[in-house]
Scaffold this active site. Sequence first.
Site: not given
Lengths: 279, 238, 125
Positions: A38, A135
Site C-alpha cells: 500500500g 516484514d
Amino acid sequence: MSFLPDPALRRLRDAFDAPDLSDSRYTLLEPIGRGGMGAVYAVHDAALDRRVALKVIDAGAHAESRIVARLEHPGIVPVHDSGTLPDGRPYYVMKLVEGEPLHRVPLEMPEALRVFLRVCDAIAFAHSRGIVHRDLKPENIMIGRFGEVLVLDWGVAAEAHAGAPRAGTPGFQAPEPEVTAASDIYSLGMLLRELVPEPRPPLRSIIERATQQRPEARYESAADLARDVTAFLDGTRVQAHRESLGEAAARLARKHQLWIVLIATYLVLRTILFFWFRR
Amino acid sequence: MSGFPTTRRSTVARIASIDGEERRRAWEALVSAYWKPVYKYSRLKWKLDPDHAADLTQAFFARAIEKDFFRSYDPAKAAFRTFLRMCLDGFAANEFKAASRQKRGGDATLLSLDFQTAEGELVEHPAAPNTDLDALFHKEWVRSVFTLSVEDLRSLCEARGKPICFEIFREYDLDPEDGVSYARIGERHRIPATTVTNHLAFARREFRRLVLDRLREMTATDAEFRSEARSILGAGFE
Amino acid sequence: MSKPVLGLVLGGVLGIFDGLTAWFTPEVRNELPFIIMGSTGKGLVAGLLIGLLARKLKSVPLGVLCGLLIAAAVTYPIAANPDPNTGKVYFWQIILPGSLVGAIVGFATQKLPTKQAESSRTAAA
C-alpha cells in the site's frame, strides 16, 4: 496525443495511485511513501483539524487495519479510522509520525541498540497478541522527532499460529516456508546485523543465535533476544555467547572502566606525592 | 485491489474469438498499446536503423496476426507484456538469421503506424546510455497505456460536457506551469479553488478507471491484471 | 547506588589505599593499623559528606572543588596535630593525599551513573 515525457508520466502515475477523498472528511496533502501492500499519504482531517496519515491498502492486505487496531502499544502507530475509497480500495487512517526511517538515521552503537530494544519490545507485544509482522527491516521502523521508535507497515502481518506463507523483503526474510514468531526473530537478527555492521564477539553471537537456519535453534522470544542485548549493553554475561577468561576480564574492565580509571589516577598521584615528600 | 472495474473484456481473450470483427478490434487495441514499445526496444536492443526497426515492428505484428502466435500465451507463466517481448526476441532472432528484407516485409499486411513520430520521440528524448532494456520496454509500455488513457479521458470529458475537467487535469497533472496551484487555475477559469479540486478529483478518478480498463483489456487473468496495475506504480521515471 | 553510598564506598576504598601507603615510611610502619583505620574513617566521613552535597550539585568542576575542600576540612585536625611518637607535624604529607581522595570522590559522584540519575533519565524518556 503528443508524447508524454517522464515527469508527466511520474505525475500521472501519482494521480493514478492517489486516493479520491472528495466525499470524505479528509483532504489529500502529499504522498509520504509506498510500502509493502500500500501507499501512505499525509491528509488533513477536517473533523479534528489535524494532519494524519492515510494508507491505501492493496489487494490481499484487507486485514491490516484490523490487525494494527488490535495492537495498542507505544511502539506501534495507532489506527484512528478505516473505510473504503470510491474505487473500492480499502484505507485506514493512523497517527502521522514526523520523523525518519531507521535506515536514514545515523546511530552510534549504544543508541542503535537502545532503538533495537524498543523494536523488540513492540514485536514481543505483537507476538503476545498472536500477530507476526513478517516484514521487519530498517525502512519499516520510524524514529520520531522526539525519539519515539515505531514499527510500521503491518501490511503483510498475519496470525502467528496460522503458519502464514513467507512474505517480506529478501535479506531480512527467514528461510522457512511457513512464517511464525521465530521468523520475526530471524528478521530482528538481520536488523541487528544491519544496525551494527561490525559487532563485538558477544553481539555477533546474539546475531548468530537469532539468525539460525532452524527456527527452534533461535531465541524463543523477542523478549529473550532483548534480554541478551540488554546484558551486552550493561556489560553482564550474554547467554548466547560462551566467553573466555580474557573476554570476561575485558567485559568487567569495560563495565567498571570509570572506577578503574579513578583508582588508578589516585594511585599514580599518590605515588607522585610519596616521592615528592621523600626528596 | 478489490473493486477494480471490469468493464472491458480482455483483449488477450478476444484475440482467440471466432467473431472476425471482434478479433480485428482486439488486434487493433493490442497493436496500439504495444507498437511503440516494440519499435523503440528494437531500435535500442539491436541498434537497428529507423527503417529497419519499422520493418521489424510491422513484420512482427503482421506475422503475429497471420500465425496467431499470441494464442499460445499461458498467463500462469508470465505477464502478457513479458510474453510479447519474448516473442519479439525470438522473432527477431529468426529474422536476422534469414536476413532477407523482402522476406521480412514479405506479403504481410501493412499496419498504419506512425513510425516517424516514434522516431522523433526517440531522438528528442534519448534513452540514457546502458539503459536496462527490459525496464525500457516496461516504461514504454506504461507510456503507451497512459497516453491512450489520457486520450480516452479527453473524449470522455468532452462526451459528458465537462471539457473543463480535462483542461484542469492537463494544467495540473500533465503539463503544469511553475508554481501551479488550485487558486491560480481557479483564477484563470473564473471558478473557486474548491471547484478546481472537485474537477481535478473527477478527472483523476476517471483517469484511474480508464487506465484500469486498459489494463483489464490487455491482461488475461485477474492475477495478471493486479500485478500489472502494481507494476505501473513501480515503473521508474527520471 | 545512591550518591552518598557511592561517596562512602569510594571514600572508604581510597582511604584504605591512603593508609596503606604509610608502609613505605619506615618510621611510622609500626603504627600502620591505626593509620589505615584513621584514613579509612576519614575517607568514609568525607565520602559521605561529599555524596550528600553532590545530590544538590550538577557540575563536575564544582563537585571536584567541594570534594577537595570537604576532605581537606575533615583531614585538617589530624594533619595539624604533631605525631604523638615523633612529635613531628606531617601537615602536607597528610592533608594533600586526603584532599586528593576528596577530589576524586567529588569527581566520581558527579560522573558515575547513580540510582537517582538513572531514575530521572528513565522518567525523561
